[in-house]
Design a protein around this motif. Structure first.
Motif, PDB file in Angstrom:
ATOM      1  N   ILE A 170      -7.983  22.358  -9.801  1.00 21.65           N
ATOM      2  CA  ILE A 170      -7.105  21.244  -9.427  1.00 21.65           C
ATOM      3  C   ILE A 170      -6.623  20.514 -10.671  1.00 21.65           C
ATOM      4  CG2 ILE A 170      -7.074  18.940  -8.354  1.00 21.65           C
ATOM      5  CD1 ILE A 170      -8.882  20.023  -6.165  1.00 21.65           C
ATOM      6  N   LEU A 171      -5.336  20.164 -10.673  1.00 20.39           N
ATOM      7  CA  LEU A 171      -4.759  19.260 -11.658  1.00 20.39           C
ATOM      8  C   LEU A 171      -4.407  17.958 -10.955  1.00 20.39           C
ATOM      9  CD1 LEU A 171      -3.540  18.636 -14.471  1.00 20.39           C
ATOM     10  CD2 LEU A 171      -1.388  19.593 -13.616  1.00 20.39           C
ATOM     11  N   ASP A 172      -4.918  16.849 -11.447  1.00 11.86           N
ATOM     12  CA  ASP A 172      -4.729  15.546 -10.805  1.00 11.86           C
ATOM     13  C   ASP A 172      -3.993  14.604 -11.755  1.00 11.86           C
ATOM     14  OD1 ASP A 172      -4.892  13.265  -9.267  1.00 11.86           O
ATOM     15  OD2 ASP A 172      -7.052  12.997  -9.507  1.00 11.86           O
ATOM     16  N   LEU A 173      -2.971  13.921 -11.229  1.00 10.85           N
ATOM     17  CA  LEU A 173      -2.224  12.927 -11.990  1.00 10.85           C
ATOM     18  C   LEU A 173      -2.654  11.508 -11.646  1.00 10.85           C
ATOM     19  CD1 LEU A 173      -0.389  15.551 -11.909  1.00 10.85           C
ATOM     20  CD2 LEU A 173       1.536  14.001 -12.243  1.00 10.85           C
ATOM     21  N   ALA A 174      -3.635  11.348 -10.752  1.00 15.31           N
ATOM     22  CA  ALA A 174      -4.020  10.029 -10.245  1.00 15.31           C
ATOM     23  C   ALA A 174      -2.785   9.280  -9.754  1.00 15.31           C
ATOM     24  CB  ALA A 174      -4.772   9.224 -11.303  1.00 15.31           C
ATOM     25  N   PRO A 175      -2.085   9.816  -8.747  1.00 15.36           N
ATOM     26  CA  PRO A 175      -0.827   9.206  -8.302  1.00 15.36           C
ATOM     27  C   PRO A 175      -1.041   7.831  -7.683  1.00 15.36           C
ATOM     28  CG  PRO A 175      -1.518  10.928  -6.781  1.00 15.36           C
ATOM     29  CD  PRO A 175      -2.430  11.017  -7.967  1.00 15.36           C
ATOM     30  N   VAL A 176      -0.092   6.944  -7.945  1.00  7.81           N
ATOM     31  CA  VAL A 176      -0.119   5.585  -7.391  1.00  7.81           C
ATOM     32  C   VAL A 176       0.939   5.504  -6.296  1.00  7.81           C
ATOM     33  CG1 VAL A 176       0.071   3.129  -7.890  1.00  7.81           C
ATOM     34  CG2 VAL A 176      -0.764   4.700  -9.662  1.00  7.81           C
ATOM     35  N   PRO A 177       0.548   5.403  -5.031  1.00 13.06           N
ATOM     36  CA  PRO A 177       1.535   5.304  -3.948  1.00 13.06           C
ATOM     37  C   PRO A 177       2.144   3.908  -3.871  1.00 13.06           C
ATOM     38  CG  PRO A 177      -0.624   6.083  -3.162  1.00 13.06           C
ATOM     39  CD  PRO A 177      -0.816   5.492  -4.523  1.00 13.06           C
ATOM     40  N   THR A 178       3.321   3.807  -3.302  1.00  9.27           N
ATOM     41  CA  THR A 178       3.906   2.495  -3.058  1.00  9.27           C
ATOM     42  C   THR A 178       2.961   1.693  -2.160  1.00  9.27           C
ATOM     43  OG1 THR A 178       5.109   3.377  -1.138  1.00  9.27           O
ATOM     44  CG2 THR A 178       6.286   3.284  -3.233  1.00  9.27           C
ATOM     45  N   GLY A 179       2.852   0.404  -2.482  1.00  9.21           N
ATOM     46  CA  GLY A 179       1.991  -0.465  -1.706  1.00  9.21           C
ATOM     47  C   GLY A 179       0.535  -0.407  -2.103  1.00  9.21           C
ATOM     48  N   SER A 180       0.190   0.405  -3.103  1.00  9.50           N
ATOM     49  CA  SER A 180      -1.195   0.532  -3.546  1.00  9.50           C
ATOM     50  C   SER A 180      -1.312   0.002  -4.975  1.00  9.50           C
ATOM     51  CB  SER A 180      -1.649   1.994  -3.449  1.00  9.50           C
ATOM     52  OG  SER A 180      -3.030   2.115  -3.694  1.00  9.50           O
ATOM     53  N   SER A 181      -2.396   0.364  -5.651  1.00  8.46           N
ATOM     54  CA  SER A 181      -2.654  -0.136  -7.007  1.00  8.46           C
ATOM     55  C   SER A 181      -3.222   0.969  -7.877  1.00  8.46           C
ATOM     56  CB  SER A 181      -3.646  -1.293  -6.951  1.00  8.46           C
ATOM     57  OG  SER A 181      -4.919  -0.838  -6.523  1.00  8.46           O
ATOM     58  N   THR A 182      -3.193   0.743  -9.184  1.00  8.69           N
ATOM     59  CA  THR A 182      -3.786   1.724 -10.088  1.00  8.69           C
ATOM     60  C   THR A 182      -5.296   1.819  -9.874  1.00  8.69           C
ATOM     61  OG1 THR A 182      -3.932   0.038 -11.816  1.00  8.69           O
ATOM     62  CG2 THR A 182      -2.011   1.479 -11.847  1.00  8.69           C
ATOM     63  N   ALA A 183      -5.939   0.701  -9.571  1.00  8.26           N
ATOM     64  CA  ALA A 183      -7.388   0.741  -9.333  1.00  8.26           C
ATOM     65  C   ALA A 183      -7.713   1.645  -8.153  1.00  8.26           C
ATOM     66  CB  ALA A 183      -7.918  -0.667  -9.086  1.00  8.26           C
ATOM     67  N   THR A 184      -6.946   1.534  -7.084  1.00  7.56           N
ATOM     68  CA  THR A 184      -7.163   2.404  -5.927  1.00  7.56           C
ATOM     69  C   THR A 184      -6.886   3.851  -6.280  1.00  7.56           C
ATOM     70  OG1 THR A 184      -6.624   0.629  -4.371  1.00  7.56           O
ATOM     71  CG2 THR A 184      -6.425   2.883  -3.556  1.00  7.56           C
ATOM     72  N   ALA A 185      -5.833   4.090  -7.052  1.00  7.36           N
ATOM     73  CA  ALA A 185      -5.501   5.465  -7.449  1.00  7.36           C
ATOM     74  C   ALA A 185      -6.636   6.091  -8.245  1.00  7.36           C
ATOM     75  CB  ALA A 185      -4.216   5.477  -8.264  1.00  7.36           C
ATOM     76  N   LEU A 186      -7.242   5.326  -9.142  1.00  5.90           N
ATOM     77  CA  LEU A 186      -8.333   5.858  -9.953  1.00  5.90           C
ATOM     78  C   LEU A 186      -9.577   6.103  -9.112  1.00  5.90           C
ATOM     79  CD1 LEU A 186      -7.791   3.641 -13.112  1.00  5.90           C
ATOM     80  CD2 LEU A 186      -7.224   6.062 -12.847  1.00  5.90           C
ATOM     81  N   ARG A 187      -9.842   5.218  -8.174  1.00  5.59           N
ATOM     82  CA  ARG A 187     -10.980   5.461  -7.266  1.00  5.59           C
ATOM     83  C   ARG A 187     -10.722   6.685  -6.402  1.00  5.59           C
ATOM     84  NH1 ARG A 187     -11.241  -0.351  -7.188  1.00  5.59           N
ATOM     85  NH2 ARG A 187      -9.784  -0.433  -5.422  1.00  5.59           N
ATOM     86  N   ASN A 188      -9.462   6.889  -6.020  1.00 11.72           N
ATOM     87  CA  ASN A 188      -9.119   8.081  -5.232  1.00 11.72           C
ATOM     88  C   ASN A 188      -9.348   9.361  -6.035  1.00 11.72           C
ATOM     89  OD1 ASN A 188      -8.396   6.559  -3.013  1.00 11.72           O
ATOM     90  ND2 ASN A 188      -6.201   6.622  -3.450  1.00 11.72           N
ATOM     91  N   THR A 189      -9.092   9.303  -7.338  1.00 14.36           N
ATOM     92  CA  THR A 189      -9.357  10.464  -8.189  1.00 14.36           C
ATOM     93  C   THR A 189     -10.840  10.823  -8.171  1.00 14.36           C
ATOM     94  OG1 THR A 189      -7.462  10.357  -9.682  1.00 14.36           O
ATOM     95  CG2 THR A 189      -9.519  11.120 -10.632  1.00 14.36           C
TER      96      THR A 189
END
Length: 368
Positions: free
Chosen positions: A7-26
């Protein structure tokens, strides 16, 4: 042949979310990927992009390695034009010291430049099918290279007045520092601590039949070719790597990984709906705006597309593998067969994290 999936992950940030959530999702996705049987989990390096949180891959690699136990973790790729070989070796040596034997150091040559250039003449200028795999015309990034935003990125990513040494010199310095054989021009020995003797797996990544592919082959290193970023030049990259390959202590024959952008869902209609925002997101990158926060399917459907817009992103949309597990695995098998890949690297972006997790889970079940 069923080859390993990574897997290659970019830690995507969806609209309405935050970078902190994106990193936790990773971190969450990495744990799930390990449980599903994926071989590697790589983090990309992107800068100044509202929709991508993986701007510091070495930090994320350490966090992912700490949250997992078996899966290999690495960079896809560290952009060597933005840092020195010593800093890179010390960073990865630190991670390897804490998580020995699991770390991949993937290196990219780019210093912020798009992967395929107008000077790349190794691929035909018209779309073709090779063994059932679509090879579109190469993307020509002339307008992107002239973007003021692109120039501003380069200014922030380098120290004032700094110049990037030739790529081969950087790789030579990096490998010497890892091996403990580094000497200055006047014979001074220097040793990286941490870093010297680190059990990291060194990779080169590339999108064309250019320097990265040739250097990887000449040094007998594994190579990752980007079908998902530059599908029009992937076969040129593969051919250049194999033509240049010389056996090394690491590899007696070429080892090739090829990337693909995939989105898997339980049914075709759902997969297509979830894939709707991708074109708008790619458009934001190629117009020089930087990757926007990943839109919802509804936001994407409301975009008024022009013919120029569609042409700009056509190669990426036409080569994304979207559908049911069976349909996507069939296309991945074609990609593997045509390129001769020893491993496939898949990347998936959706607006909702649960859909991304579901896509990777369904793919692993169907693949293995």
């Amino acid at each position: 042949m069923t080859v390993p999936l990574s897997i290659l992950d970019l830690a995507p940030v969806p609209t309405g979310s935050s970078t902190a959530t994106a990193l936790r999702n990773t971190i969450d996705l990495a744990r799930r990927a390990e449980a599903a049987g994926y071989h590697r989990y790589w983090l990309a390096e992107h800068h100044l992009a509202p929709g991508v949180a993986s701007s510091a891959p070495t930090v994320l690699i350490g966090q992912v390695a700490a949250a997992t136990t078996r899966i290999r973790v690495g960079s896809g790729a560290v952009q060597l034009g933005h840092r020195t070989p010593l800093a890179t070796v010390e960073e990865f040596g630190t991670i390897d010291a804490l998580h020995p034997g699991r770390i991949d150091l993937g290196i990219g040559r780019s210093g912020g430049r798009p992967p395929a250039t107008a000077t790349d003449t190794t691929a035909p200028a018209t779309a073709r099918a090779v063994g059932g795999l679509l090879i579109p015309p190469p993307f020509t990034p002339g307008d992107l290279l002239r973007s003021p935003r692109f120039a501003a990125h380069a200014t922030l990513l380098r120290q004032p007045g700094a110049t990037t040494p030739p790529f081969t010199e950087q790789i030579d310095d990096l490998t010497a520092l890892l091996a403990g054989t580094y000497r200055t021009a006047d014979g001074i020995e220097l040793h990286a601590t941490p870093g010297e003797g680190a059990d990291v797996e060194l990779w080169l990544l590339g999108s064309s039949g250019g320097e990265s592919a040739r250097v990887a082959g000449a040094l007998g290193l594994p190579f990752a070719a980007n079908y998902h970023v530059s599908p029009g030049t992937v076969l040129a990259a593969v051919d250049a790597y194999r033509a240049a390959f010389r056996p090394s202590a690491r590899l007696t024959e070429p080892y090739l990984m090829v990337s693909a952008d995939v989105l898997v869902a339980d049914d075709t209609a759902t997969a297509r709906r979830l894939a709707e925002p991708y074109g708008l997101w790619v458009r934001s990158i190629r117009t020089g705006d930087g990757a926007i926060a990943y839109p919802t399917p509804e936001q994407a459907a409301a975009h008024a597309w022009t013919d120029a817009d569609r042409t700009l992103v056509a190669d990426r949309l036409d080569t994304r593998f979207v559908g049911t597990p069976e349909a996507v695995t069939d296309r991945l098998h074609t990609l593997q067969k045509v390129t001769g890949a020893d491993e496939l690297l898949v990347t998936t972006i959706t607006h909702d994290h649960a859909d991304r997790v579901r896509s990777h889970d369904l793919l692993a079940r169907a693949w293995y």
